[in-house]
Scaffold this motif. Structure first.
Motif, PDB file in Angstrom:
ATOM      1  N   GLN A   1       0.850  -1.182   0.000  1.00 58.26           N
ATOM      2  CA  GLN A   1       0.000   0.000   0.000  1.00 58.26           C
ATOM      3  C   GLN A   1       0.891   1.241   0.000  1.00 58.26           C
ATOM      4  O   GLN A   1       1.924   1.263   0.647  1.00 58.26           O
ATOM      5  N   VAL A   2       0.449   2.249  -0.722  1.00 59.30           N
ATOM      6  CA  VAL A   2       1.216   3.480  -0.820  1.00 59.30           C
ATOM      7  C   VAL A   2       1.350   4.122   0.559  1.00 59.30           C
ATOM      8  O   VAL A   2       0.419   4.133   1.359  1.00 59.30           O
ATOM      9  N   GLN A   3       2.542   4.644   0.837  1.00 58.40           N
ATOM     10  CA  GLN A   3       2.808   5.380   2.073  1.00 58.40           C
ATOM     11  C   GLN A   3       2.871   6.868   1.742  1.00 58.40           C
ATOM     12  O   GLN A   3       3.484   7.264   0.746  1.00 58.40           O
ATOM     13  N   ALA A  24       4.801  10.698  -1.685  1.00 58.29           N
ATOM     14  CA  ALA A  24       4.229   9.354  -1.769  1.00 58.29           C
ATOM     15  C   ALA A  24       5.321   8.327  -2.068  1.00 58.29           C
ATOM     16  O   ALA A  24       6.262   8.607  -2.806  1.00 58.29           O
ATOM     17  N   SER A  25       5.164   7.130  -1.502  1.00 60.49           N
ATOM     18  CA  SER A  25       6.154   6.071  -1.748  1.00 60.49           C
ATOM     19  C   SER A  25       6.112   5.618  -3.205  1.00 60.49           C
ATOM     20  O   SER A  25       7.104   5.126  -3.730  1.00 60.49           O
ATOM     21  N   ASP A  26       4.971   5.755  -3.828  1.00 64.55           N
ATOM     22  CA  ASP A  26       4.879   5.535  -5.265  1.00 64.55           C
ATOM     23  C   ASP A  26       3.789   6.443  -5.807  1.00 64.55           C
ATOM     24  O   ASP A  26       2.907   6.870  -5.058  1.00 64.55           O
ATOM     25  N   TYR A  27       3.892   6.777  -7.079  1.00 65.85           N
ATOM     26  CA  TYR A  27       2.941   7.735  -7.660  1.00 65.85           C
ATOM     27  C   TYR A  27       2.165   7.071  -8.787  1.00 65.85           C
ATOM     28  O   TYR A  27       1.918   7.689  -9.827  1.00 65.85           O
ATOM     29  N   ASP A  28       1.787   5.811  -8.573  1.00 62.88           N
ATOM     30  CA  ASP A  28       0.982   5.099  -9.554  1.00 62.88           C
ATOM     31  C   ASP A  28      -0.510   5.277  -9.313  1.00 62.88           C
ATOM     32  O   ASP A  28      -1.318   4.655  -9.994  1.00 62.88           O
ATOM     33  N   ASN A  29      -0.837   6.099  -8.332  1.00 59.75           N
ATOM     34  CA  ASN A  29      -2.239   6.294  -7.998  1.00 59.75           C
ATOM     35  C   ASN A  29      -2.930   7.112  -9.084  1.00 59.75           C
ATOM     36  O   ASN A  29      -2.334   7.981  -9.702  1.00 59.75           O
ATOM     37  N   ALA A  71       4.704  14.632 -10.427  1.00 63.52           N
ATOM     38  CA  ALA A  71       4.816  13.171 -10.440  1.00 63.52           C
ATOM     39  C   ALA A  71       6.276  12.726 -10.470  1.00 63.52           C
ATOM     40  O   ALA A  71       6.623  11.674  -9.918  1.00 63.52           O
ATOM     41  N   ASN A  74       7.194  12.485  -7.035  1.00 66.12           N
ATOM     42  CA  ASN A  74       6.228  11.757  -6.196  1.00 66.12           C
ATOM     43  C   ASN A  74       5.611  12.671  -5.138  1.00 66.12           C
ATOM     44  O   ASN A  74       5.374  12.237  -4.001  1.00 66.12           O
TER      45      ASN A  74
END
Length: 121
Positions: A1-3, A24-29, A71, A74
């Motif tokens: 889950q994204v942090q 964000a730990s990842d920006y695939d949202n 992006a 992130n």
């Protein structure tokens, strides 16, 4: 889950400005947003942004706050201006995927820990 980790909160006088950041730990949202919760009140959605930078705002902050994102870093931002006493709250960023939402077609799945904004007279 994204942090998610927010920063940039602090104390400011009414009429002043602050910029909040959220890494964000990842920006695939597919979409991101900002919420706030004042003492004794429910959490409320303030602004939303999707992958093509389409934005939506709650009427309480429209024209005063601007949501944006980078992006490549992130990072999600909330530029807040003309701050009022009633803007005092804990501010949270959130990440979501497309789905039914209040301000936009965004269903949130994760929230950060929050950053406190205190507006004084």
């Amino acid at each position: 889950q994204v942090q998610l980790r927010e920063s940039g909160g602090g104390s400011v006088q009414a009429g002043g400005s602050l910029r909040l950041s959220c890494v964000a730990s990842d920006y695939d949202n597919q979409c991101m947003g900002w919420f706030r919760q004042a003492p004794g009140k429910e959490r409320e959605e303030l602004a939303s942004i999707n992958g093509d930078d389409t934005t939506a705002y709650d009427s309480s902050v429209e024209g005063r706050f601007t949501i944006s994102q980078d992006a490549a870093k992130n990072t999600l931002y909330l530029q807040m201006g003309s701050l009022r006493l009633e803007d005092t709250a804990m501010y949270y960023c959130a990440a979501g995927d497309y789905g039914m939402g209040r301000l936009a077609f965004c269903k949130y799945k994760a929230w950060g820990q929050g950053t406190l904004v205190a507006v004084s007279s």
